[in-house]
Design a protein around this motif. Sequence first.
Motif, PDB file in Angstrom:
ATOM      1  N   GLU A  76       0.813  -1.211   0.000  1.00  0.00           N
ATOM      2  CA  GLU A  76       0.000   0.000   0.000  1.00  0.00           C
ATOM      3  C   GLU A  76       0.853   1.270   0.000  1.00  0.00           C
ATOM      4  N   ALA A  77       2.167   1.130   0.055  1.00  0.00           N
ATOM      5  CA  ALA A  77       3.045   2.293   0.144  1.00  0.00           C
ATOM      6  C   ALA A  77       2.963   3.147  -1.121  1.00  0.00           C
ATOM      7  N   LYS A  78       3.075   4.445  -0.923  1.00  0.00           N
ATOM      8  CA  LYS A  78       3.110   5.356  -2.062  1.00  0.00           C
ATOM      9  C   LYS A  78       4.269   5.009  -2.983  1.00  0.00           C
ATOM     10  N   ALA A  79       5.372   4.528  -2.402  1.00  0.00           N
ATOM     11  CA  ALA A  79       6.544   4.162  -3.199  1.00  0.00           C
ATOM     12  C   ALA A  79       6.210   3.073  -4.211  1.00  0.00           C
ATOM     13  N   VAL A  80       5.275   2.185  -3.873  1.00  0.00           N
ATOM     14  CA  VAL A  80       4.864   1.133  -4.815  1.00  0.00           C
ATOM     15  C   VAL A  80       4.168   1.754  -6.020  1.00  0.00           C
ATOM     16  N   ARG A  81       3.255   2.662  -5.752  1.00  0.00           N
ATOM     17  CA  ARG A  81       2.543   3.320  -6.851  1.00  0.00           C
ATOM     18  C   ARG A  81       3.505   4.096  -7.746  1.00  0.00           C
ATOM     19  N   GLU A  82       4.442   4.838  -7.133  1.00  0.00           N
ATOM     20  CA  GLU A  82       5.393   5.616  -7.914  1.00  0.00           C
ATOM     21  C   GLU A  82       6.340   4.716  -8.699  1.00  0.00           C
ATOM     22  N   THR A  83       6.697   3.584  -8.118  1.00  0.00           N
ATOM     23  CA  THR A  83       7.562   2.633  -8.823  1.00  0.00           C
ATOM     24  C   THR A  83       6.859   2.094 -10.063  1.00  0.00           C
ATOM     25  N   LYS A  84       5.631   1.654  -9.914  1.00  0.00           N
ATOM     26  CA  LYS A  84       4.892   1.109 -11.058  1.00  0.00           C
ATOM     27  C   LYS A  84       4.701   2.164 -12.138  1.00  0.00           C
ATOM     28  N   GLU A  85       4.424   3.385 -11.728  1.00  0.00           N
ATOM     29  CA  GLU A  85       4.231   4.455 -12.712  1.00  0.00           C
ATOM     30  C   GLU A  85       5.515   4.723 -13.490  1.00  0.00           C
ATOM     31  N   ASP A  96      -1.012  -1.730 -14.651  1.00  0.00           N
ATOM     32  CA  ASP A  96      -1.612  -3.021 -14.326  1.00  0.00           C
ATOM     33  C   ASP A  96      -0.810  -4.193 -14.895  1.00  0.00           C
ATOM     34  N   ARG A  97       0.130  -3.915 -15.773  1.00  0.00           N
ATOM     35  CA  ARG A  97       0.977  -4.981 -16.334  1.00  0.00           C
ATOM     36  C   ARG A  97       2.329  -5.082 -15.624  1.00  0.00           C
ATOM     37  N   ILE A  98       2.510  -4.298 -14.573  1.00  0.00           N
ATOM     38  CA  ILE A  98       3.768  -4.324 -13.833  1.00  0.00           C
ATOM     39  C   ILE A  98       3.645  -5.256 -12.639  1.00  0.00           C
TER      40      ILE A  98
END
Length: 218
Positions: A76-85, A96-98
């Motif tokens: 749930e970390a923001k870092a996860v979202r930024e990494t995927k982006e 969604d493909r990461i």
Amino acid sequence: MLTETQAENFRHNGFLALGSFGDPDEIGWIGDLCDDAFSERFGHAPSDLNGKVPDQTPGPLMTIVSPEAKRPRLSEAKAVRETKEAVAQLFDTTTDRILLGWRLFVKPPGGVGTPWHQDAAYRPPPHKGATVWMPLDQPDGPSTSMRFIPGSHQQPVQPHDYVHGHMIAKNVDESAARTNPVGLGEASLHHCLVLHSALPNTTTLTRRAVAMVCQVDG
């Protein structure tokens, strides 16, 4: 969103400094969750190793694979979202493909360096992915920075030896190596094919870092 300059640096060199990354308030609880995973695996906290420089044999790099399996809050970390982006942008795909998995690295005082390797050597093709590396402790000079061979991601997987659980690339020319300093609250990103390494921990403090390893699905 990465700038075009950052994206071009990645395409040319195979790595880049991301600068400020994630939420600074997350570092504390991410570290706590990782300490919990480490204690579960090794029976003591990473900080218990502080000041205990081995007399003879250097301490090993201690690794926890997929700590998020028992600690889903990591996902749930923001870092996860930024990494995927960031990875989706660099590989021209959608988030969604990461596929993303965490790694925790703990290097005790006097701990040996991480040998030259390519992350792709650990898994089968296709080698379409990247890793975000983020320290959990304040870095202290070159001994806590990663090193890269610029442009090495443009070559296929090089010959490696498998030694004590680690892949070690053969015949690496270090003359072109560049250090990529990253501060606390910052991160770096590197292609799964780029050659990289880290120096020994010459301090008296245990060093913790996390990596978010990504690959494009399909």
